[in-house]
Scaffold this motif. Structure first.
Motif, PDB file in Angstrom:
ATOM      1  N   LEU A 236      -7.710  -4.433   2.645  1.00 29.92           N
ATOM      2  CA  LEU A 236      -8.816  -5.350   2.915  1.00 29.92           C
ATOM      3  C   LEU A 236      -8.541  -6.720   2.306  1.00 29.92           C
ATOM      4  O   LEU A 236      -8.839  -7.754   2.910  1.00 29.92           O
ATOM      5  CB  LEU A 236     -10.120  -4.768   2.376  1.00 29.92           C
ATOM      6  CG  LEU A 236     -10.671  -3.567   3.157  1.00 29.92           C
ATOM      7  CD1 LEU A 236     -11.855  -2.958   2.423  1.00 29.92           C
ATOM      8  CD2 LEU A 236     -11.083  -3.975   4.566  1.00 29.92           C
ATOM      9  N   LYS A 237      -7.976  -6.726   1.118  1.00 32.79           N
ATOM     10  CA  LYS A 237      -7.625  -8.007   0.487  1.00 32.79           C
ATOM     11  C   LYS A 237      -6.571  -8.740   1.310  1.00 32.79           C
ATOM     12  O   LYS A 237      -6.598  -9.974   1.420  1.00 32.79           O
ATOM     13  CB  LYS A 237      -7.115  -7.766  -0.934  1.00 32.79           C
ATOM     14  CG  LYS A 237      -8.191  -7.381  -1.928  1.00 32.79           C
ATOM     15  CD  LYS A 237      -7.609  -7.205  -3.323  1.00 32.79           C
ATOM     16  CE  LYS A 237      -8.698  -6.900  -4.344  1.00 32.79           C
ATOM     17  NZ  LYS A 237      -8.126  -6.703  -5.702  1.00 32.79           N
ATOM     18  N   LYS A 238      -5.656  -7.972   1.889  1.00 34.65           N
ATOM     19  CA  LYS A 238      -4.594  -8.573   2.692  1.00 34.65           C
ATOM     20  C   LYS A 238      -5.144  -9.295   3.912  1.00 34.65           C
ATOM     21  O   LYS A 238      -4.569 -10.290   4.371  1.00 34.65           O
ATOM     22  CB  LYS A 238      -3.612  -7.487   3.121  1.00 34.65           C
ATOM     23  CG  LYS A 238      -2.395  -8.014   3.865  1.00 34.65           C
ATOM     24  CD  LYS A 238      -1.442  -6.894   4.204  1.00 34.65           C
ATOM     25  CE  LYS A 238      -0.229  -7.434   4.967  1.00 34.65           C
ATOM     26  NZ  LYS A 238       0.721  -6.360   5.319  1.00 34.65           N
ATOM     27  N   THR A 239      -6.257  -8.825   4.437  1.00 33.69           N
ATOM     28  CA  THR A 239      -6.866  -9.467   5.606  1.00 33.69           C
ATOM     29  C   THR A 239      -7.676 -10.709   5.224  1.00 33.69           C
ATOM     30  O   THR A 239      -8.224 -11.380   6.096  1.00 33.69           O
ATOM     31  CB  THR A 239      -7.800  -8.493   6.345  1.00 33.69           C
ATOM     32  OG1 THR A 239      -8.916  -8.163   5.513  1.00 33.69           O
ATOM     33  CG2 THR A 239      -7.063  -7.230   6.750  1.00 33.69           C
ATOM     34  N   GLY A 240      -7.760 -10.980   3.923  1.00 31.45           N
ATOM     35  CA  GLY A 240      -8.505 -12.152   3.463  1.00 31.45           C
ATOM     36  C   GLY A 240      -9.894 -11.863   2.954  1.00 31.45           C
ATOM     37  O   GLY A 240     -10.641 -12.783   2.611  1.00 31.45           O
ATOM     38  N   CYS A 241     -10.266 -10.587   2.905  1.00 27.41           N
ATOM     39  CA  CYS A 241     -11.608 -10.224   2.426  1.00 27.41           C
ATOM     40  C   CYS A 241     -11.697 -10.392   0.904  1.00 27.41           C
ATOM     41  O   CYS A 241     -10.747 -10.105   0.175  1.00 27.41           O
ATOM     42  CB  CYS A 241     -11.926  -8.781   2.791  1.00 27.41           C
ATOM     43  SG  CYS A 241     -12.172  -8.493   4.555  1.00 27.41           S
ATOM     44  N   ASP A 242     -12.848 -10.834   0.469  1.00 27.60           N
ATOM     45  CA  ASP A 242     -13.169 -10.883  -0.956  1.00 27.60           C
ATOM     46  C   ASP A 242     -13.820  -9.548  -1.296  1.00 27.60           C
ATOM     47  O   ASP A 242     -14.972  -9.309  -0.942  1.00 27.60           O
ATOM     48  CB  ASP A 242     -14.124 -12.048  -1.234  1.00 27.60           C
ATOM     49  CG  ASP A 242     -14.520 -12.135  -2.699  1.00 27.60           C
ATOM     50  OD1 ASP A 242     -13.917 -11.433  -3.524  1.00 27.60           O
ATOM     51  OD2 ASP A 242     -15.457 -12.896  -3.012  1.00 27.60           O
ATOM     52  N   VAL A 243     -13.065  -8.670  -1.941  1.00 32.44           N
ATOM     53  CA  VAL A 243     -13.493  -7.285  -2.129  1.00 32.44           C
ATOM     54  C   VAL A 243     -14.199  -7.102  -3.470  1.00 32.44           C
ATOM     55  O   VAL A 243     -13.694  -7.483  -4.514  1.00 32.44           O
ATOM     56  CB  VAL A 243     -12.292  -6.321  -2.038  1.00 32.44           C
ATOM     57  CG1 VAL A 243     -12.737  -4.886  -2.265  1.00 32.44           C
ATOM     58  CG2 VAL A 243     -11.599  -6.471  -0.689  1.00 32.44           C
ATOM     59  N   LYS A 244     -15.366  -6.457  -3.406  1.00 31.11           N
ATOM     60  CA  LYS A 244     -16.144  -6.150  -4.603  1.00 31.11           C
ATOM     61  C   LYS A 244     -16.284  -4.634  -4.732  1.00 31.11           C
ATOM     62  O   LYS A 244     -16.581  -3.949  -3.761  1.00 31.11           O
ATOM     63  CB  LYS A 244     -17.530  -6.791  -4.515  1.00 31.11           C
ATOM     64  CG  LYS A 244     -18.430  -6.512  -5.710  1.00 31.11           C
ATOM     65  CD  LYS A 244     -19.802  -7.137  -5.516  1.00 31.11           C
ATOM     66  CE  LYS A 244     -20.731  -6.792  -6.669  1.00 31.11           C
ATOM     67  NZ  LYS A 244     -22.097  -7.347  -6.439  1.00 31.11           N
TER      68      LYS A 244
END
Length: 242
Positions: free
Chosen positions: A26-34
């Motif tokens: 998910l981070k790789k797709t540009g998402c800011d993960v919480k």
């Protein structure tokens, strides 16, 4: 895009590497993960076993843990399908919690659905030089409604050959406590599913559901069969030949 991740208790306890791979993808797709470390379970195991009071307690905690989340993504169609389809039944007599459950059911997504239909991402640059077959979990196919989404992601993996098995929409025999209460029936169903997978010549059975994979892998290990199971997320994180 900011998202909250829900790591199902099954993955948290038995497949922590899958959880980490899920977050990294998910981070790789540009998402800011919480990630909220207070999260536990969605309540499905208790609900499916008939313990609705206990399920309501756990589900209430889930609502509290993710009340401020705009989008919740999980590597499981089983958990997300349960939240979408059954929370309103748990809370139908409790107005405040029913309102919260109706809000969150629109913001909870299974991983492949979120990637393909919302992020519009199918190619994550993965390399997996193996023949695989895909297992449609009962929850994914019938509760959540995914079918093409995982396959679209797999077809973009370099080196991967996807071979569909016979009766691909049949159950693997897990079904939560079904596997414990009806062991002999469950084992027969698992045997049939794995045999169909073996007939394809695949090296791996891929699925979105860790519980199904664990069930099939246990049978595979006991019978010493030449095939392995792997979560979709773990395929998509590969960068070189496994």
């Amino acid at each position: 895009m900011q998202i909250d991740v829900f790591i199902p208790c099954f993955i948290d306890q038995f497949y922590p590497d899958t959880a980490l791979n899920f977050v990294n993808l998910l981070k790789k797709t540009g998402c800011d993960v919480k990630y909220n470390p207070k999260q536990t379970c969605c309540g499905q195991p208790a609900f499916n076993s008939g313990y609705w009071k206990e399920a309501k307690t756990v589900a209430s905690k889930f609502l509290a843990d993710f009340e401020m989340a705009n989008i919740v993504v999980a590597p499981s169609a089983s958990c997300t399908g349960f939240i979408r389809n059954y929370y309103h039944k748990l809370f139908e007599e409790e107005e405040e919690l029913l309102h919260k459950s109706n809000k969150i059911r629109k913001r909870v997504f299974e991983f492949s659905d979120f990637m393909v239909n919302h992020l519009k991402v199918t190619n994550v640059g993965a390399v997996f030089n193996h023949k695989v077959t895909f297992h449609d979990s009962c929850a994914g196919l019938r509760e959540y409604g995914i079918n093409e989404e995982p396959r679209k992601l797999l077809k973009e993996v370099r080196g991967l050959e996807l071979i569909e098995m016979d009766e691909l929409d049949s159950c693997c025999g897990f079904g939560g406590t079904f596997a414990a209460k009806f062991h002999h029936i469950s084992t027969a169903m698992t045997e049939q599913k794995v045999e169909h997978a073996l007939q394809t010549g695949a090296e791996y059975i891929v699925s979105t559901e860790a519980s199904c994979l664990m069930n099939m892998q246990a049978y595979i290990d006991k019978q010493k069969l030449p095939i392995k199971t792997i979560h979709l997320v773990d395929v998509l994180i590969h960068k070189r030949q496994a």
